[in-house]
Design a protein around this motif. Structure first.
Motif, PDB file in Angstrom:
ATOM      1  N   ARG B 392       0.831  -1.203   0.000  1.00  0.00           N
ATOM      2  CA  ARG B 392       0.000   0.000   0.000  1.00  0.00           C
ATOM      3  C   ARG B 392       0.871   1.261   0.000  1.00  0.00           C
ATOM      4  O   ARG B 392       0.627   2.206  -0.745  1.00  0.00           O
ATOM      5  CB  ARG B 392      -0.911  -0.017   1.227  1.00  0.00           C
ATOM      6  N   GLU B 393       1.922   1.233   0.837  1.00  0.00           N
ATOM      7  CA  GLU B 393       2.814   2.382   0.919  1.00  0.00           C
ATOM      8  C   GLU B 393       3.599   2.567  -0.380  1.00  0.00           C
ATOM      9  O   GLU B 393       3.820   3.692  -0.832  1.00  0.00           O
ATOM     10  CB  GLU B 393       3.766   2.167   2.099  1.00  0.00           C
ATOM     11  N   TRP B 394       4.000   1.446  -0.944  1.00  0.00           N
ATOM     12  CA  TRP B 394       4.771   1.522  -2.186  1.00  0.00           C
ATOM     13  C   TRP B 394       3.927   2.029  -3.345  1.00  0.00           C
ATOM     14  O   TRP B 394       4.410   2.751  -4.209  1.00  0.00           O
ATOM     15  CB  TRP B 394       5.395   0.161  -2.509  1.00  0.00           C
ATOM     16  N   LYS B 395       2.653   1.634  -3.357  1.00  0.00           N
ATOM     17  CA  LYS B 395       1.767   2.122  -4.418  1.00  0.00           C
ATOM     18  C   LYS B 395       1.708   3.643  -4.384  1.00  0.00           C
ATOM     19  O   LYS B 395       1.793   4.317  -5.419  1.00  0.00           O
ATOM     20  CB  LYS B 395       0.360   1.557  -4.225  1.00  0.00           C
ATOM     21  N   GLN B 396       1.563   4.170  -3.175  1.00  0.00           N
ATOM     22  CA  GLN B 396       1.507   5.621  -2.997  1.00  0.00           C
ATOM     23  C   GLN B 396       2.803   6.265  -3.498  1.00  0.00           C
ATOM     24  O   GLN B 396       2.796   7.258  -4.232  1.00  0.00           O
ATOM     25  CB  GLN B 396       1.287   5.922  -1.502  1.00  0.00           C
ATOM     26  N   ASP B 694      -2.181  -6.547  -8.155  1.00  0.00           N
ATOM     27  CA  ASP B 694      -1.688  -5.740  -7.042  1.00  0.00           C
ATOM     28  C   ASP B 694      -2.665  -5.769  -5.866  1.00  0.00           C
ATOM     29  O   ASP B 694      -2.902  -4.770  -5.202  1.00  0.00           O
ATOM     30  CB  ASP B 694      -1.387  -4.308  -7.495  1.00  0.00           C
ATOM     31  N   THR B 695      -3.230  -6.974  -5.612  1.00  0.00           N
ATOM     32  CA  THR B 695      -4.144  -7.148  -4.487  1.00  0.00           C
ATOM     33  C   THR B 695      -3.392  -6.988  -3.166  1.00  0.00           C
ATOM     34  O   THR B 695      -2.252  -7.405  -3.051  1.00  0.00           O
ATOM     35  CB  THR B 695      -4.753  -8.562  -4.520  1.00  0.00           C
ATOM     36  N   GLU B 696      -4.071  -6.356  -2.201  1.00  0.00           N
ATOM     37  CA  GLU B 696      -3.444  -6.169  -0.892  1.00  0.00           C
ATOM     38  C   GLU B 696      -4.166  -6.994   0.159  1.00  0.00           C
ATOM     39  O   GLU B 696      -5.343  -7.301   0.008  1.00  0.00           O
ATOM     40  CB  GLU B 696      -3.539  -4.696  -0.465  1.00  0.00           C
ATOM     41  N   THR B 700      -3.553  -4.995   6.454  1.00  0.00           N
ATOM     42  CA  THR B 700      -2.196  -4.443   6.552  1.00  0.00           C
ATOM     43  C   THR B 700      -1.727  -3.778   5.260  1.00  0.00           C
ATOM     44  O   THR B 700      -0.776  -3.013   5.267  1.00  0.00           O
ATOM     45  CB  THR B 700      -1.181  -5.539   6.899  1.00  0.00           C
ATOM     46  N   GLY B 701      -2.355  -4.096   4.147  1.00  0.00           N
ATOM     47  CA  GLY B 701      -1.931  -3.502   2.881  1.00  0.00           C
ATOM     48  C   GLY B 701      -0.736  -4.182   2.252  1.00  0.00           C
ATOM     49  O   GLY B 701      -0.150  -3.683   1.302  1.00  0.00           O
TER      50      GLY B 701
END
Lengths: 238, 746, 191
Positions: B392-396, B694-696, B700-701
Motif C-alpha cells: 500500500r505504501e509503495w503504491k503511494q 496488485d491485491t493487498e 495491513t496492505g
C-alpha cells in the motif's frame, strides 16, 4: 587390559564411515553447495545439467511415490559409498583407483587416463567425469581451496570424504576425537542428518548409529559392502 | 625442389617436437606467480588459514559464520558453533556469499552517468561523495526517498539517523515482506518481535503454508530443531503441513493436507470451533477467544459449514477437520504448536488467516510452555530495525514518483523495478524521478536506471551488528566484521552515509567516523551492562572476545509474557482472488525459490546451480502442473505455456509436470526473469512478480502474492528444463526400492 | 640448379636437422624424467621483483630459515613473510644504516618501502619450486621428522638467486619415503 589395547589400536587405525539419517534429511542442498565450495568443484553451468554431466560429489536424489493427493517425495543424499568391495576398482586399467587402509576408495588423478570404466561400473553413479576443462572467472578463482587439487579435463573424480580434512586432522599422529573431524557436507547439514566418524572406534556416534534398527545400505544386494549406512525413513500411516 | 617424404618427416618431426618444448614447457602465467595476495592486510602471515567470525542477515534469518581466510582471500564459509541461531550449521545461501565477494560482474568502482540515458563513467570516491552531497544539498528533503532492503542492527541505526537528519522519507523494500506475520503476532500475542519456535521439543507441529524447512524465515535455525524433532532424545514428533502447494516442508511432513488457496484461516477457525465446542482446549483461552460466548460465537465456522470450501474437490469432509482438531489438542503427545506464514498470509484475508492459525496456540498451551516446545517470545529489540513497507505504501510512493513529486531516490539493494508487481508501472514512474543514486554491489534492474552508483561491500567485507528477528528467545547481538578486505574499490553503505553525513553537517546525529566506530559503540554499551556471554574487565578485551565469538547474548534477558488471547472475528474474510473462475481457472500459488529466493540471490552461480529439492530443476523458471491437468490441456514436460493474469499481463514459462501439484493449482517460483543483475542472472527464466495482481491484504496492505488466478495457453515452443533428474520421472519401484521405508501405524 | 651445391647442402642441412632433433629429444627426455637441463636459462631461478639475497641473510647474517619462514614446522606452507615482517629488521630509520650498505641494496629496499604506501600492493614473488600437478605437499611433518631444509632446497645460503635444485618428481619423493619408512599410500600426497 588386552581388550583395551585392542580397542585403542582400532581407534588408531581408523576406518572412516558415514551414516545418513533420511528421517532428518529435508533435501535442502546445503551439503551440495558446501561440498562444491570445499572441493573446488567446477561451476555446473546450465549445459552441464542438459547433458547430465553436472559434477556433484554429493547430490540429493528425489524419488516420487504416488500422485496427488497421496503423494510422497523422498530424498536420498547420494555420495561415493566408499565400498569395501568396490566395483570401480578392479576395472581401472591403470590402477588409478584403489582402496587404502583407512577404508577410503581413493582416486589418483595423475594416473587416471579417462577410460570412464569405473564410472560405468559404479551402481551409484557416484563417479563423475571432467568432460571439460574446469574454468572459473578470474575473480572467482580467489575462492579455490588450496588444500584440494583442481582437476583437469579428462579425469574421473568423486567424493573423497574430504580427505584433505582427514589428512590435516591426523597429521599430528594423535587419534581424532569423535565429532571434531567432519567433511564439509556433514559440517553444513542443518538437521545433522549426516554423521561422519571412525567406525573402528566403538564409542563413535557413527558406530552406534550404523547398527540402529532403522539401518540399511543402498543396493546392498549387489555386494558392494558400502561404507555409507542409511537410516530408514519411518513413515507413519495415520 | 620437390618435397620428399623423408624431408617432410624431418620437418614435421622438428616442428612437432619444437611445439612440445616451447608450448608444453611454458607454465601458464597465473601459475608462475605465488598466489598474489591482493590488498592483503600486512599483518596476515600468508599461506596460513585464519577463521573470522561474522554474521549475515536476511529479512527473517540470521546466520553466524566462521569464514576461513587464507592469504587474505575467503575460502570457505562454515557455521559458527557458538551462535545460538544456527549453532555451527549453515544454508546454501550463506555458502554462496563467497561468490558474491569474488563475483566477476561486481560493480568495481563508483560510476556516474555521463548524461541522462548515457553510458556510465568510472569516477573516484571523493568525486562520488561530492556528487551525492551536491545532489542532496540542491534537493528539497521532503522530495527525497531512501529505499533499502530490510536492515537490523547498527546499519539500521545509521541509516535512520541519516534519513532523519536530512529529512528524507525512509522506506524498506522486500518483495515478500513479513508485514502480515508481524501484524498477526502483534494481534494474537501482543509481541513486537517475531517469536522463536521450539520445534525440537514440540510433539505435534501443525504448519500452515510456512515452508520453514525451505525458505520461510530462518530455515537453518528451524532445521536444527527439526532434526531433533525427528530423531532426538524424545519421541518422534509428528508434522502436519497444511499447504496449497507441495513444498519441501510438505515433503518432509508426515501428513500433507491440501487446502483451497486462501482457506487456511477457515480451516484453523473450524479447528478452533471443534476444540471449543468439544471442550478439548484451555477453557480460559477458549472463553477469551470467543468473547465468553463459547462455540456459538464461531457458528459460522462449524466444520460441516466450511469443509467443502476448505478441501474443495479433494474431499475430506467435516470429520477430517474434527480429527485434525482432536489430534492437535490431544494430550497423547508432547507440546503441540501451530505456525503459519508464507502463502497462508498472502491473500486479501492474510491477516485473518494468520490470526486464526496462531490463535490455536492459546488453546493448547503452546504460548511459552514451561516444559519447552511451542512458542518462545523474544525481547523487544532496543536497536532500531528497518522493516519492509507494505505494498500500500509503495503504491503511494510509485504514484508520487509518476507525478514527478520525487526528486531524488536513494536505493540500497531495494530492487523495486524488478520486485514490485508489474502492473504498478515502476519503470515508467522511475523515469520521472530526477536523480537515482544506488548503493548496490551489483547492477540490478533499479541500479541500471541510476545516475550515480556508489557500490557497496558484500556481507563478508562489512562491519555491522545483527539482532536476529526472530531471535533464539533471549537478547542476542551478533557482530559482523570484515573477514576479508574489500576486494574492489567499493565502500560499505554505512560508511558512505557517514561520510556524506559529515559533508552535509550531520556530525551531531552521526558521531562516528566509520561503521567500525559505530559497532564499537554498540559493543561498549554491552560491555558496560556487565551481563551476558562475554564479560571482560576492560573494553578492549571484551571487544576482542566478542568478535572472536561472533556476538554477545544474554540468556537471562527474555521477553515479557504474551498478552491475553484476542477475540476472534465471527465472520470469515474472503481471499478475494483476482480473476473469475471461468476465464482464469487456475490458482497461481507462487513460491520463494529454494536457492534464489525472490530474486536477490539470482546472481550467484552456486545458488543457481543448486537443484530445487522437489523438481530438481536448476538455472530456470518452471511451472508446476498436475499430471491429470496437463493431460487435459495436452501439455507435456518442457512445453512453453503463456501464463496470463486478469490484469492482461503474461509471461512465458516452461512446464514441469509435477505429480504432487493439486489439479486446480499451478505454481511458479519467484526469482527468475532478470533483465540485468550480472551475466549469471540476466535473461534467464521469467519473473512471476510481473503478472501478479496488485491485491493487498485487506488490513495491513501487504502484497497478496498468492491472490491471483491465471489461465494457461499452450505455445508451440519447447524449452528443455535443465535439471538433475533424468528425462524419466524418478520413482520408487515397488519391490526394488532404493529407499527402504519402514511403515508404522499410528 | 647447381647439383654440386645440392650435394653439399643436403648433408649439411640434414646433419643440422638431425642435431636439432637430437638436442630437442635429449631436452624433452631429460625434462620428462628429471628437470630440464640447465640450458637456455632453464636451470636458472626466476628473477624476483625484489632481488632478495639469501646469501646476505643466511650466510652473512646467519639467520635460521624459520626466522622468516615461520610456519614451516606447523603448516602446509613455509610461507613467504609479509612485508611487515621484513621491517622487524629493516625499520624505516635503518634503511641507510648498517643493515644495507651497497647502492643496489638501497634500491631494492626502497621497493620494499614503496609497498607499504597506499594502496598496499603485494609483492608478486615468482614461484621457484614446482611440484607436478595433483600433488599436495605439506612441509610440517617433514620438518618435524628432522629433515633439514637443504635436503630438498639445497644450500640456499650460497644462492644469490634461488633456484630449484632437486627435481621432486614422484620417484624422488617415493625413494626418500621408502628409505625413511614414511607412508607411501597414494592418498598421502594425491588428493
Amino acid at each position: 587390559m588386552a581388550t583395551q589395547t585392542k580397542a585403542s589400536a582400532q581407534r588408531d587405525n581408523p576406518k572412516w564411515e558415514m551414516v545418513v539419517d533420511l528421517d532428518r534429511c529435508t533435501g535442502c542442498q546445503a551439503c551440495v553447495i558446501a561440498c562444491q565450495a570445499e572441493n573446488n568443484i567446477p561451476i555446473n553451468e546450465e549445459s552441464a545439467f542438459h547433458e547430465h554431466r553436472a559434477i556433484q560429489w554429493i547430490r540429493i536424489e528425489r524419488y516420487w511415490e504416488g500422485e496427488f493427493p497421496d503423494v510422497k517425495a523422498r530424498f536420498l543424499p547420494l555420495l561415493c559409498q566408499q565400498c569395501d568391495n568396490a566395483p570401480c576398482e578392479p576395472v581401472c586399467p591403470v590402477f588409478a583407483t584403489y582402496h587404502n587402509n583407512e577404508g577410503l576408495n581413493v582416486q589418483v588423478y595423475n594416473r587416471c587416463v579417462g577410460t570412464r570404466y569405473c564410472g560405468n561400473n559404479c551402481p551409484y553413479h557416484a563417479r563423475l567425469f571432467n568432460y571439460w576443462e574446469p574454468v572459473w572467472p578470474e575473480d572467482l578463482r580467489n575462492q579455490l581451496n588450496p588444500d584440494v587439487t583442481v582437476r583437469t579435463r579428462g579425469v574421473m573424480e568423486k567424493c573423497t570424504f574430504c580427505i584433505q580434512r582427514i589428512r590435516r586432522a591426523t597429521r599430528g599422529g594423535e587419534p581424532v576425537e569423535d565429532g571434531t573431524l567432519q567433511p564439509a557436507c556433514a559440517q553444513a547439514c542443518p538437521t545433522s542428518a549426516l554423521v561422519f566418524g571412525n567406525s573402528n572406534d566403538p564409542d563413535a556416534k557413527v558406530s552406534r548409529l550404523k547398527t540402529d534398527e532403522r539401518h540399511f545400505r543402498v543396493m546392498e544386494h549387489l555386494g558392494t559392502d558400502p561404507s555409507v549406512t542409511y537410516l530408514k525413513q519411518v513413515d507413519v500411516d495415520g | 625442389m620437390g618435397l620428399t617424404r623423408r624431408r617432410f618427416l624431418q620437418w614435421a618431426g622438428a616442428t612437432g617436437i619444437g611445439a612440445v618444448v616451447f608450448n608444453g614447457c611454458r607454465v601458464p602465467d597465473h601459475e608462475i606467480q605465488v598466489q598474489s595476495p591482493v590488498q592483503i592486510p600486512e599483518d596476515l602471515v600468508t599461506g596460513r588459514d585464519n577463521y573470522y567470525a561474522t554474521v549475515v542477515q536476511g529479512p527473517g534469518s540470521s546466520e553466524g559464520l566462521l569464514v576461513r581466510v587464507m592469504e587474505g582471500r575467503a575460502k570457505k564459509v562454515e557455521g559458527n558453533p557458538d551462535y545460538p541461531m544456527n549453532t555451527g550449521k549453515h544454508g546454501l545461501r550463506a555458502e554462496a556469499l563467497l561468490q558474491a565477494a569474488y563475483h566477476p560482474d561486481r560493480i568495481k568502482t563508483p560510476l556516474r552517468r555521463v548524461a541522462k540515458g548515457g553510458p556510465f563513467r568510472p569516477i573516484g570516491w571523493p568525486e562520488a561523495i561530492a556528487e551525492l552531497t551536491r545532489v542532496l544539498t540542491e534537493a528539497d528533503p521532503s522530495r527525497v526517498v531512501l529505499a533499502t532492503a530490510p536492515i537490523r542492527g547498527v546499519l539500521a541505526d545509521v541509516t535512520r539517523r541519516f534519513a532523519d537528519s536530512y529529512g528524507a522519507r525512509l522506506v524498506g523494500f522486500d518483495p515478500l515482506d513479513l508485514t502480515v506475520l508481524r501484524a498477526a503476532i502483534k494481534r494474537v500475542f501482543g509481541q513486537d518481535a517475531l517469536p522463536d519456535f521450539d520445534i525440537a521439543r514440540t510433539g505435534y507441529l501443525l504448519s500452515f503454508g510456512s515452508d520453514f524447512l525451505g525458505t520461510w524465515l530462518d530455515p537453518t535455525h528451524f532445521a536444527r530443531g527439526y532434526g531433533e524433532f525427528r530423531q532426538g532424545d524424545r519421541e518422534r514428533g509428528y508434522l502436519v503441513q497444511v499447504d496449497s502447494r507441495f513444498s519441501p516442508t510438505a515433503a518432509a511432513a508426515d501428513e500433507w493436507v491440501y487446502v483451497t488457496p486462501g482457506s487456511e484461516g477457515l480451516l484453523a477457525m473450524a479447528m478452533i470451533h471443534t476444540i471449543v465446542s468439544d471442550g478439548l482446549g484451555d477453557d480460559a483461552a477458549a472463553s477469551a477467544l470467543t468473547g465468553g460466548r463459547g462455540a456459538s460465537a464461531l457458528s459460522a465456522f462449524a466444520p460441516s459449514a466450511v469443509a467443502e470450501r476448505v478441501f474443495g474437490e479433494t474431499g475430506g469432509g467435516a470429520e477430517r477437520i474434527r480429527k485434525m482438531a482432536r489430534d492437535f489438542a490431544s494430550a497423547d503427545h508432547a507440546q503441540a504448536l501451530a505456525i503459519g506464514g508464507g502463502s497462508a498470509g498472502a491473500y486479501a484475508n492474510g491477516l485473518f488467516n494468520l490470526t486464526a492459525i496462531y490463535a490455536l496456540n492459546h488453546l493448547v498451551g503452546a504460548v511459552d510452555p514451561p516444559n519447552g516446545g511451542g512458542l518462545v517470545f523474544n525481547p523487544p529489540s532496543e536497536e532500531p530495525r528497518i522493516t519492509a513497507a507494505p505494498l500500500r505504501e509503495w503504491k503511494q510512493l510509485i504514484s508520487d514518483m509518476r507525478a514527478g513529486a520525487i526528486d531524488v531516490l536513494l536505493v540500497r539493494d531495494a530492487n523495486i523495478d524488478y520486485g514490485l508487481p508489474g502492473s504498478l508501472g515502476t519503470r515508467e514512474a522511475l523515469g520521472n524521478v530526477g536523480t537515482i543514486v544506488s548503493f548496490s554491489s551489483f547492477l540490478d534492474e533499479t541500479t541500471a536506471l541510476a545516475d550515480l552508483i556508489l557500490p557497496g561491500n558484500t556481507p563478508l567485507e562489512e562491519w555491522g551488528t545483527d539482532i536476529p528477528d526472530p531471535g533464539p528467545g533471549y537478547r542476542t547481538v551478533a557482530f559482523q566484521q570484515p573477514a576479508i578486505n574489500r576486494f574492489n574499490d567499493t565502500l560499505s553503505f554505512g560508511d558512505a552515509l557517514l561520510e556524506t553525513g559529515r559533508e552535509l553537517g550531520f556530525g551531531d546525529q552521526l558521531p562516528w567516523a566509520t561503521m567500525r566506530d559505530a559497532v564499537r559503540d554498540t559493543a561498549r554499551a554491552l560491555h558496560e551492562s556487565g551481563r551476558g556471554s562475554v564479560t571482560q574487565p576492560t573494553f578492549e578485551e571484551f571487544w576482542k572476545r566478542a568478535l572472536e565469538r561472533g556476538g554477545w547474548w544474554d540468556m537471562n534477558a527474555t521477553a515479557s509474557a504474551a498478552s491475553a488471547p484476542p477475540q476472534l472475528p465471527t465472520a470469515a474474510a474472503s481471499p478475494d482472488l483476482a480473476g473469475d473462475e471461468d476465464q482464469y481457472p487456475f490458482f497461481l500459488v507462487p513460491y520463494e525459490a529454494h536457492g534464489i529466493g525472490a530474486g536477490g540471490f539470482a546472481h550467484l552461480p552456486w545458488v543457481q546451480s543448486a537443484p530445487d529439492p522437489i523438481t530438481t530443476v536448476t538455472w530456470a523458471t518452471w511451472l508446476d502442473v498436475n499430471p491429470t491437468t496437463a493431460r487435459e490441456l495436452n501439455l507435456h514436460q518442457d512445453d512453453v505455456v503463456i501464463v496470463g493474469a486478469p490484469n492482461g499481463r503474461f509471461i512465458h514459462v516452461t512446464v514441469y509436470v509435477n505429480p504432487a501439484t493439486p489439479p486446480r493449482v499451478v505454481s511458479i517460483p519467484f526469482g527468475g526473469g532478470h533483465e540485468h543483475f550480472t551475466g549469471v542472472a540476466a535473461k534467464r527464466g521469467a519473473n512471476v512478480l510481473d503478472i501478479l495482481a496488485d491485491t493487498e491484504d485487506a488490513e495491513t496492505g501487504a502484497l497478496a502474492w498468492a491472490g491471483t488466478r491465471v489461465r494457461l495457453t499452450k505455445t508451440r515452443t519447447r524449452v528443455r528444463l535443465p535439471k538433475l533428474e533424468g528425462d524419466e520421472l524418478a520413482v520408487q519401484l515397488p519391490g526394488e526400492e532404493v529407499i527402504e521405508v519402514q511403515h508404522v501405524r499410528r | 640448379m647447381n647439383s654440386r651445391l645440392i650435394k653439399i647442402a643436403v648433408p649439411v642441412v640434414g646433419a643440422s636437422v638431425l642435431l636439432v632433433v637430437a638436442f630437442v629429444g635429449w631436452f624433452v627426455l631429460s625434462a620428462w624424467w628429471s628437470n630440464p637441463p640447465p640450458v637456455l636459462g632453464f636451470g636458472e631461478g626466476p628473477e624476483q621483483p625484489i632481488a632478495f639475497p639469501h646469501t646476505v641473510h643466511v650466510s652473512d647474517a646467519g639467520l635460521d630459515c624459520q626466522f622468516c619462514h615461520r610456519t614451516v614446522s606447523t603448516d602446509e606452507a613455509a610461507t613467504i613473510p609479509a612485508v611487515a615482517q621484513c621491517l622487524f629488521c629493516h625499520g624505516f630509520d635503518k634503511i641507510d644504516g648498517r643493515l644495507s650498505t651497497s647502492g643496489t641494496a638501497q634500491e631494492e629496499l626502497a621497493k620494499l618501502i614503496a609497498d607499504l604506501g597506499e594502496p598496499q600492493e603485494p609483492i608478486n614473488w615468482n614461484r621457484v619450486y614446482r611440484l607436478p600437478d595433483h600433488v599436495q605437499f605439506v612441509h610440517a611433518p617433514h620438518i618435524q621428522q628432522g629433515i633439514s631444509c637443504s635436503t630438498c632446497h639445497g644450500e640456499i645460503g650460497t644462492m644469490q638467486v634461488v633456484k630449484q635444485v632437486r627435481n621432486l618428481k614422484m620417484r624422488d619423493c617415493v625413494d626418500c619415503h621408502r628409505d625413511n619408512g614414511a607412508p607411501t599410500d597414494c592418498s598421502i600426497c594425491h588428493y
